[in-house]
Write an enzyme that holds these catalytic residues in place. Structure first.
Site, PDB file in Angstrom:
ATOM      1  N   ARG A 195      54.530  34.848  40.014  1.00  0.00           N
ATOM      2  CA  ARG A 195      53.240  34.879  39.313  1.00  0.00           C
ATOM      3  C   ARG A 195      52.884  33.484  38.793  1.00  0.00           C
ATOM      4  NH1 ARG A 195      51.285  38.604  34.118  1.00  0.00           N
ATOM      5  NH2 ARG A 195      49.456  37.337  33.632  1.00  0.00           N
TER       6      ARG A 195
ATOM      7  N   ASN B 255      49.705  45.768  40.923  1.00  0.00           N
ATOM      8  CA  ASN B 255      48.519  44.940  41.173  1.00  0.00           C
ATOM      9  C   ASN B 255      48.652  44.084  42.426  1.00  0.00           C
ATOM     10  OD1 ASN B 255      46.520  45.450  39.186  1.00  0.00           O
ATOM     11  ND2 ASN B 255      47.801  44.465  37.630  1.00  0.00           N
TER      12      ASN B 255
ATOM     13  N   CYS C 107      44.422  51.810  37.007  1.00  0.00           N
ATOM     14  CA  CYS C 107      44.352  50.567  36.252  1.00  0.00           C
ATOM     15  C   CYS C 107      44.015  50.909  34.805  1.00  0.00           C
ATOM     16  CB  CYS C 107      43.273  49.662  36.848  1.00  0.00           C
ATOM     17  SG  CYS C 107      43.104  48.067  36.015  1.00  0.00           S
TER      18      CYS C 107
ATOM     19  N   HIS D  85      39.293  45.818  38.904  1.00  0.00           N
ATOM     20  CA  HIS D  85      39.060  44.537  38.253  1.00  0.00           C
ATOM     21  C   HIS D  85      37.674  43.997  38.571  1.00  0.00           C
ATOM     22  CE1 HIS D  85      43.570  43.579  37.401  1.00  0.00           C
ATOM     23  NE2 HIS D  85      43.163  44.721  36.898  1.00  0.00           N
TER      24      HIS D  85
ATOM     25  N   TYR E  72      37.426  41.250  33.496  1.00  0.00           N
ATOM     26  CA  TYR E  72      37.739  40.418  34.652  1.00  0.00           C
ATOM     27  C   TYR E  72      36.501  39.780  35.284  1.00  0.00           C
ATOM     28  CZ  TYR E  72      42.656  41.738  34.765  1.00  0.00           C
ATOM     29  OH  TYR E  72      43.982  41.892  34.455  1.00  0.00           O
TER      30      TYR E  72
END
Length: 434
Positions: free
Chosen positions: A95, A149, A170, A200, A253
């Site tokens: 990440r 995700n 989510c 998102h 988002y």
């Protein structure tokens, strides 16, 4: 179904106490017999810590639920009624690369959106398809509840390339609902939101308080500068003209798309000072797992809220309960459109309100999507579809084209440079790109 077996893939995740808390809260309506927490060898230490905490939580609740920890995924999946996926291929180190790498090209680095989400999807899709092979063989009637995700893209891959019964999940919609309840000083149970869009990239089309349309009131409050975000997203104020132009509620988002320059500037400053969000999460997780080790801890600790996983237990376990108990409840989930948004393709995955019962999720029709948002949604969906095909078949050309289609990437030339860097940085996790 009775005596439910629930398998959690990524059982060593710091989020798992959220799930266990949700199971405990709904013990009167969910007869869970066993919880199987499964992880890989690299996550064994965390898995053992989570397993011990889970057993203490179950014991405190005086429930007769067996808890197993295992590195044998097939053993965990066999005869499961529900399989929950919450894993991260490459861990937080991957990440961190997802967030840092695009910045050198002046492109936003974020774990689920833009190039970061693209890299995460490429690593994750082969693994989720492998898990689905096990489900088809060992638990063909199981429901897969996915919030790995990027949840929308992963759900798209599963529904297009497997026969597994899948619903993507989510916490953004439930977070938006709770945020709106706070700014209206109302009980969240009295709030109803008509959601539509993508994971998102979901919008609140209408907001109702006890059946009364309060959309304009909410829009006015947000446009006046009220905080409306999540822990992992910069708390920048929305432009009032944007809110009034949209005439609907954006999700946090959307800031990456509508406030790109401001977000990029903040990300670059943070990268040089406090570090990326991944670095911050590493610090949070280190403290969390020290807390989880405490032998007297037998409840979900409040510190978990800092991790950004708030409301996952409510979202995931209430969804499972709605399926098991044939509730006909409305949940906001990721499923095939099937005509619910009439001017989008029927076979794409959207995030939308659905009626949930033992048959699964039936999308609730909302008619045509407004042109105010349709263009952005369709472009992002095109990127998602190309990303799925690239990940499944190791198709470099579709991958670079998909990345160049993403609104956060300025050109094909930049997309190619970023993609090449992604492959080099993730070569261990991307065997499909030989």
């Amino acid at each position: 179904m009775s005596g439910l077996k629930i398998a959690v893939i990524g059982g060593g995740s710091s989020y798992t106490p959220e799930l266990i808390d949700g199971i405990i809260k709904r013990s009167s309506e969910l007869p869970v017999e066993s919880i199987w927490l499964v992880d890989i060898q690299a996550g064994k230490e965390k898995l053992d810590i989570i397993g011990d905490l889970t057993k203490r939580m179950i014991k405190r609740a005086k429930l007769d639920i067996k808890v197993y920890t295992t590195l044998n995924r097939r053993e965990a999946i066999k005869y499961a009624d529900f399989v929950i996926t919450q894993f991260r291929v490459g861990g937080l180190k991957a990440r961190s690369l997802d967030e840092k790498l695009p910045l050198k090209y002046d492109v936003i680095g974020q774990e689920t959106t833009g190039p970061g989400g693209f890299a995460k999807a490429l690593r994750t899709i082969p693994v989720i398809l492998d898990i689905c092979n096990d489900i088809e063989e060992l638990a063909s009637n199981a429901w897969l509840i996915n919030f790995t995700n990027p949840a929308g893209i992963i759900t798209e891959a599963v529904l297009k390339h497997t026969n597994v019964k899948t619903i993507g999940l989510c916490n953004v919609p439930i977070t938006m609902k709770n945020n709106i309840s706070k700014i209206l000083d109302a009980n969240s149970n009295n709030i109803k939101i008509d959601f539509l869009g993508l994971n998102h990239m979901v919008y609140g089309n209408k907001v109702y308080l006890k059946g009364r349309d309060v959309t304009n009131k909410v829009l006015d409050i947000i446009s006046e500068g009220e905080s409306f975000t999540m822990r992992n997203i910069p708390d920048l104020k929305w432009d009032s003209k944007l809110i009034k132009s949209l005439e609907m509620i954006p999700c946090p988002y959307h800031k990456y798309y509508y406030m790109t320059d401001e977000i990029l500037k903040e990300e670059k400053e943070n990268s040089d000072t406090i570090g990326t969000r991944a670095k911050q999460v590493m610090d949070i997780e280190k403290k969390l797992f020290e807390r989880y080790k405490e032998s007297n801890l037998d409840t979900k600790p409040k510190e978990l809220e800092k991790r950004g996983g708030s409301y996952y237990s409510d979202a995931a376990i209430s969804l499972i309960s709605a399926i098991y108990n044939d509730k006909d409840e409305i949940h906001t989930v990721n499923v095939k459109n099937e005509g619910a948004i009439s001017n989008l393709s029927e076979d794409i995955v959207v995030e939308i309100n659905c009626l949930i019962n033992k048959s699964g999720a039936k999308p609730i029709s909302v008619g045509r999507m407004s042109n105010r948002i349709k263009g952005l949604v369709e472009v992002v969906k095109s990127y998602e579809l190309l990303t799925v095909e690239s990940a499944v078949f190791g198709d470099y050309n579709k991958g670079v084209l998909g990345l160049s289609t993403n609104p956060l990437v300025p050109s094909f030339t930049v997309a190619k440079k970023i993609f090449d860097d992604i492959i080099l940085a993730n070569k261990y996790y991307l065997p499909q790109f030989k």
